[in-house]
Design a protein around this motif. Structure first.
Motif, PDB file in Angstrom:
ATOM      1  N   TRP A 373       0.838  -1.195   0.000  1.00  0.00           N
ATOM      2  CA  TRP A 373       0.000   0.000   0.000  1.00  0.00           C
ATOM      3  C   TRP A 373       0.880   1.254   0.000  1.00  0.00           C
ATOM      4  CZ3 TRP A 373      -4.175   2.165  -1.306  1.00  0.00           C
ATOM      5  CH2 TRP A 373      -4.576   3.367  -0.729  1.00  0.00           C
ATOM      6  N   PHE A 374       1.933   1.215   0.819  1.00  0.00           N
ATOM      7  CA  PHE A 374       2.815   2.376   0.921  1.00  0.00           C
ATOM      8  C   PHE A 374       3.520   2.651  -0.426  1.00  0.00           C
ATOM      9  CE2 PHE A 374       7.212   3.787   1.495  1.00  0.00           C
ATOM     10  CZ  PHE A 374       6.959   5.078   1.916  1.00  0.00           C
ATOM     11  N   VAL A 375       4.141   1.596  -0.998  1.00  0.00           N
ATOM     12  CA  VAL A 375       4.909   1.800  -2.244  1.00  0.00           C
ATOM     13  C   VAL A 375       3.972   2.258  -3.357  1.00  0.00           C
ATOM     14  CG1 VAL A 375       6.320   0.663  -4.004  1.00  0.00           C
ATOM     15  CG2 VAL A 375       6.683   0.117  -1.607  1.00  0.00           C
ATOM     16  N   THR A 376       2.790   1.626  -3.445  1.00  0.00           N
ATOM     17  CA  THR A 376       1.851   2.004  -4.511  1.00  0.00           C
ATOM     18  C   THR A 376       1.365   3.435  -4.308  1.00  0.00           C
ATOM     19  OG1 THR A 376       1.135  -0.276  -4.505  1.00  0.00           O
ATOM     20  CG2 THR A 376      -0.230   1.239  -5.735  1.00  0.00           C
ATOM     21  N   SER A 377       1.056   3.783  -3.063  1.00  0.00           N
ATOM     22  CA  SER A 377       0.492   5.116  -2.831  1.00  0.00           C
ATOM     23  C   SER A 377       1.503   6.226  -3.098  1.00  0.00           C
ATOM     24  CB  SER A 377      -0.082   5.227  -1.416  1.00  0.00           C
ATOM     25  OG  SER A 377       0.964   5.056  -0.492  1.00  0.00           O
ATOM     26  N   VAL A 378       2.809   5.957  -2.857  1.00  0.00           N
ATOM     27  CA  VAL A 378       3.771   7.046  -3.133  1.00  0.00           C
ATOM     28  C   VAL A 378       4.217   7.048  -4.592  1.00  0.00           C
ATOM     29  CG1 VAL A 378       4.696   7.247  -0.774  1.00  0.00           C
ATOM     30  CG2 VAL A 378       5.805   5.680  -2.372  1.00  0.00           C
ATOM     31  N   SER A 379       3.892   5.953  -5.342  1.00  0.00           N
ATOM     32  CA  SER A 379       4.426   5.863  -6.707  1.00  0.00           C
ATOM     33  C   SER A 379       3.396   6.130  -7.805  1.00  0.00           C
ATOM     34  CB  SER A 379       5.010   4.459  -6.958  1.00  0.00           C
ATOM     35  OG  SER A 379       5.947   4.121  -5.984  1.00  0.00           O
ATOM     36  N   TRP A 380       2.097   5.869  -7.532  1.00  0.00           N
ATOM     37  CA  TRP A 380       1.191   5.843  -8.684  1.00  0.00           C
ATOM     38  C   TRP A 380       0.981   7.219  -9.310  1.00  0.00           C
ATOM     39  CZ3 TRP A 380      -3.719   7.824  -9.663  1.00  0.00           C
ATOM     40  CH2 TRP A 380      -4.409   8.361  -8.586  1.00  0.00           C
ATOM     41  N   ILE A 381       0.888   8.260  -8.505  1.00  0.00           N
ATOM     42  CA  ILE A 381       0.660   9.585  -9.111  1.00  0.00           C
ATOM     43  C   ILE A 381       1.877  10.036  -9.926  1.00  0.00           C
ATOM     44  CG2 ILE A 381       0.231  12.029  -8.624  1.00  0.00           C
ATOM     45  CD1 ILE A 381      -1.633  11.168  -6.407  1.00  0.00           C
ATOM     46  N   PRO A 382       3.105   9.973  -9.340  1.00  0.00           N
ATOM     47  CA  PRO A 382       4.245  10.339 -10.180  1.00  0.00           C
ATOM     48  C   PRO A 382       4.363   9.466 -11.422  1.00  0.00           C
ATOM     49  CG  PRO A 382       4.965   9.809  -7.929  1.00  0.00           C
ATOM     50  CD  PRO A 382       3.486   9.721  -7.953  1.00  0.00           C
ATOM     51  N   ALA A 383       4.022   8.149 -11.296  1.00  0.00           N
ATOM     52  CA  ALA A 383       4.138   7.259 -12.462  1.00  0.00           C
ATOM     53  C   ALA A 383       3.189   7.722 -13.565  1.00  0.00           C
ATOM     54  CB  ALA A 383       3.839   5.817 -12.054  1.00  0.00           C
ATOM     55  N   MET A 384       1.955   8.059 -13.185  1.00  0.00           N
ATOM     56  CA  MET A 384       0.985   8.515 -14.202  1.00  0.00           C
ATOM     57  C   MET A 384       1.453   9.825 -14.827  1.00  0.00           C
ATOM     58  SD  MET A 384      -1.264   6.302 -14.286  1.00  0.00           S
ATOM     59  CE  MET A 384      -0.539   4.955 -13.441  1.00  0.00           C
ATOM     60  N   LEU A 385       1.927  10.726 -13.971  1.00  0.00           N
ATOM     61  CA  LEU A 385       2.328  12.036 -14.477  1.00  0.00           C
ATOM     62  C   LEU A 385       3.533  11.940 -15.414  1.00  0.00           C
ATOM     63  CD1 LEU A 385       1.818  14.250 -11.294  1.00  0.00           C
ATOM     64  CD2 LEU A 385       0.383  14.079 -13.336  1.00  0.00           C
ATOM     65  N   VAL A 386       4.372  10.923 -15.190  1.00  0.00           N
ATOM     66  CA  VAL A 386       5.516  10.746 -16.095  1.00  0.00           C
ATOM     67  C   VAL A 386       5.052  10.000 -17.345  1.00  0.00           C
ATOM     68  CG1 VAL A 386       7.787   9.666 -16.342  1.00  0.00           C
ATOM     69  CG2 VAL A 386       7.178  10.758 -14.204  1.00  0.00           C
ATOM     70  N   ALA A 387       4.082   9.062 -17.185  1.00  0.00           N
ATOM     71  CA  ALA A 387       3.655   8.220 -18.307  1.00  0.00           C
ATOM     72  C   ALA A 387       3.026   9.048 -19.430  1.00  0.00           C
ATOM     73  CB  ALA A 387       2.660   7.175 -17.813  1.00  0.00           C
ATOM     74  N   ILE A 388       2.231  10.063 -19.061  1.00  0.00           N
ATOM     75  CA  ILE A 388       1.517  10.827 -20.106  1.00  0.00           C
ATOM     76  C   ILE A 388       2.517  11.549 -21.033  1.00  0.00           C
ATOM     77  CG2 ILE A 388      -0.114  12.720 -20.529  1.00  0.00           C
ATOM     78  CD1 ILE A 388      -1.496  11.784 -17.860  1.00  0.00           C
ATOM     79  N   PRO A 389       3.419  12.392 -20.498  1.00  0.00           N
ATOM     80  CA  PRO A 389       4.367  13.032 -21.430  1.00  0.00           C
ATOM     81  C   PRO A 389       5.286  12.038 -22.121  1.00  0.00           C
ATOM     82  CG  PRO A 389       4.886  13.592 -19.131  1.00  0.00           C
ATOM     83  CD  PRO A 389       3.577  12.874 -19.126  1.00  0.00           C
ATOM     84  N   PHE A 390       5.649  10.927 -21.423  1.00  0.00           N
ATOM     85  CA  PHE A 390       6.531   9.932 -22.038  1.00  0.00           C
ATOM     86  C   PHE A 390       5.846   9.306 -23.248  1.00  0.00           C
ATOM     87  CE2 PHE A 390       9.983   6.967 -21.923  1.00  0.00           C
ATOM     88  CZ  PHE A 390      10.903   7.524 -21.053  1.00  0.00           C
ATOM     89  N   GLY A 391       4.572   8.895 -23.065  1.00  0.00           N
ATOM     90  CA  GLY A 391       3.797   8.293 -24.161  1.00  0.00           C
ATOM     91  C   GLY A 391       3.657   9.290 -25.297  1.00  0.00           C
TER      92      GLY A 391
END
Ligand SMILES: Nc1ncnc2c1ncn2[C@@H]1O[C@H](COP(=O)(O)OP(=O)(O)OP(=O)(O)O)[C@@H](O)[C@H]1O
Length: 589
Positions: A373-391
């Motif tokens: 829960w901890f790793v997912t909660s600290v990672s998912w927003i930055p991951a999404m925010l990086v995924a959009i410009p990367f894609g």
């Protein structure tokens, strides 16, 4: 009767820094021994070496006849159950209440009923004056209270060897006196062999049966209190009187033997002056009275000690001056390549230990859920925010390129494969390493410097099973989950930019993908996510568990963990991509 501890020729260094060499002493069974020495002379390192928490390079340390230096870890773990240890800062487990901390060794290693555990725990809390504070977390009590809680925890299993690292630090004079009395009473009741590290002169004079002193990487003196306390040895008498004048200076480097200003028979002022004093002028003339058990119980250890002294068997060891002045033990330093290879080997060993520990019971399921829960909660927003410009960048770049070479109909396949196989696993893992891994490393690093990890080992709870396995698995699960999400977001981003912004046709975008992509292309992305999550978790745990002392050490470990993970991720990605392209023929190839 208490356990036996016999140390012969023990030598310990960290890298090129020799801490002490050739230390030989025996802790007489059931007696209380104090270890003294100026700050930084390696007293805590000595205690940890006795328990096999640190590995000396040379010498023998027999605990109940088993050499802790050469024994297998499983043997050491078994022997550690005989120890009760009070670490310097108490080393309480930060997430547990004071009560649970004290009850922990009983719950981990005995089959006692909860009511019995409650009874014993309350007794010990009462003994150290902490009743009423048992529901608080270690962060909510004072340093001195943490110390007393640590002492209560070290006593619950009635150990046969008790080691206390500065039990008095952080305590007021009254509680220090109470604590000294408590140690004597415990010794009288259990006949445990005790070693107490202290800077408190009053405690050193009145508590132990034997004393030893470490100074400039040597054991300068060791023996019965009857002789040690009356010695006129310049180093020992200066230390026992707390006099600033004498061979001991402000730091090891300015101490006698390194600083040329000091002349035998003269007192060395750290500020530079020199005064002539009679050697041993400050030595105590009369032997101070030793503390007796308040219960009136006779101390068997004290009786045996008196017999040894009367028979002449308890002799005082004094290192000759040449021995004290001799150069530090030669330390074999390794070249950077060998040190690097050692670390790679140790990382692999941690990987193997983690794999084995993952199948041992009990499985730390609750900790796994918390960490996931901890790793997912600290990672998912930055991951999404990086995924959009990367894609978007991939889609725009490939869209432009395919138009240039007249292959616009393959835009969809190219950008989806690039996102699913390369961008998604890498983005996911970089974010997990940067956010989750850094936090895991900082958490384990802080526990390491607060001696929590060592405290777990002493209680014979394997930190790899309890802490590393759930964290590494949490990183793997979070990587797989986030990889899927990042892939979807990246592909949708690509679709948006190719079809809506660059004017491609939706049909061509999707059909090119089905024409060129195959199921294994999706699988390889997930396999990468598993491996990258594993690398991020393992490297974070490795750096955290090998943190150097102090907050600076934790900072360096976090930095190292992120940098090493990034480098490993790109290296492993290259290898997997090359292998995949070599071994799996592309669709239609
Ligand atoms: N894990 C470690 N890695 C590298 N160096 C270490 C480690 N643990 C201790 N040291 C070094 O070993 C030396 C002795 O440390 P130790 O804590 O044993 O001293 P001490 O005599 O107990 O000091 P004090 O009385 O101030 O508590 C110090 O220079 C310390 O920096």
């Amino acid at each position: 009767m208490g356990g036996t501890v016999e140390v012969t020729g023990l030598t310990k260094s960290f890298g090129s820094q020799n801490i002490w060499s050739d230390v030989t002493l025996t802790l007489p069974q059931g007696e209380i021994t104090a270890l003294l020495g100026p700050s930084g002379t390696g007293k805590s390192v000595f205690l940890k070496s006795l328990m096999g928490l640190l590995r000396p390079e040379a010498g023998v340390c027999l605990v109940d006849g088993v050499d802790m230096v050469k024994a297998r870890e499983s043997q050491r773990q078994e022997l550690r159950k005989r120890f009760g240890v009070l670490f310097q800062d108490g080393a309480l487990f930060g997430s547990m209440s004071v009560f649970d901390n004290v009850a922990f060794p009983l719950r981990a290693h005995t089959k006692k009923r909860e009511s019995e555990i409650r009874q014993i725990t309350n007794d010990k809390l009462d003994l150290v004056g902490l009743m009423g504070q048992e529901h608080k977390l270690p962060g909510e009590i004072s340093g001195g209270m943490r110390k007393r809680a640590g002492l209560a925890r070290s006593l619950v299993t009635e150990p046969s060897i008790i080691l206390c690292d500065e039990p008095d630090s952080g305590l007021d004079p009254v509680r220090t006196a109470n604590l000294a009395q408590l140690l004597v009473d415990v010794n009288a009741a259990t006949d445990a062999t005790m070693l107490v590290v202290t800077h408190n002169i009053e405690l050193a004079r009145t508590l132990p049966d034997n004393l030893g002193m470490l100074y400039r990487r040597r054991l300068v003196m060791y023996g019965p209190r009857e002789e040690f306390l009356l010695t006129d040895h310049p180093v020992v008498s200066q230390f026992m009187s707390g006099d600033p004048i004498g061979p001991i200076g402000m730091s090891e480097e300015t101490d006698h033997g390194v600083n040329d200003d000091y002349v035998e028979g003269e007192a060395y002022y750290p500020t530079g002056g020199v005064a002539t004093v009679r050697a041993g002028a400050r030595a105590i003339e009369v032997l101070p009275r030793q503390l007796a058990p308040a219960s009136g119980l006779p101390r068997e250890g004290a009786a045996r000690h008196a017999d040894r002294v009367a028979s002449g068997a308890a002799a005082l060891y004094t290192a000759d001056d040449d021995d004290v002045d001799r150069a530090p033990a030669a330390v074999r330093t390794k070249d950077p390549v060998s040190r690097g290879l050692d670390k790679v080997g140790a990382l692999f060993a941690l990987g193997l230990d983690t794999f084995r520990a993952a199948f041992r019971r009990p499985f730390a399921a609750r900790e796994l859920l918390d960490q996931f829960w901890f790793v997912t909660s600290v990672s998912w927003i930055p991951a999404m925010l990086v995924a959009i410009p990367f894609g978007a960048v991939i889609a725009l770049q490939l869209g432009t390129l395919t138009v240039q070479i007249g292959a616009q109909s393959f835009t969809g396949a190219a950008s989806v494969l690039a996102v699913v196989q390369q961008a998604a696993p890498i983005v996911t893992s970089l974010v997990i390493a940067g956010a989750g891994g850094a936090a895991i490393c900082a958490d384990l690093g802080s526990r390491t410097i607060r001696d929590e990890i060592d405290a777990m080992r002493v209680i014979a709870v394997d930190p790899i099973q309890a802490l590393v396995v759930p964290r590494v698995l949490a990183c793997v699960l979070a990587a797989v989950l986030l990889n899927g999400l990042v892939s979807v977001v990246g592909v949708l981003g690509g679709y948006f930019f190719n079809v809506i912004i660059q004017g491609g046709t939706p049909g061509a975008y999707l059909s090119s993908f089905t024409a060129l992509a195959q199921l294994s292309d999706l699988w390889v992305g997930e396999i990468k996510a598993v491996l990258f999550g594993l690398i991020a978790g393992l490297v974070a745990a490795f750096c955290g568990l090998n943190t150097k002392p102090g907050p600076k050490g934790v900072g360096e470990a976090v930095n190292q963990s992120v940098v090493v993970t990034f480098m490993l991720l790109f290296f492993v990605n290259t290898v997997i991509t090359m292998l995949y392209l070599e071994l799996v023929p592309g669709k239609g190839a």
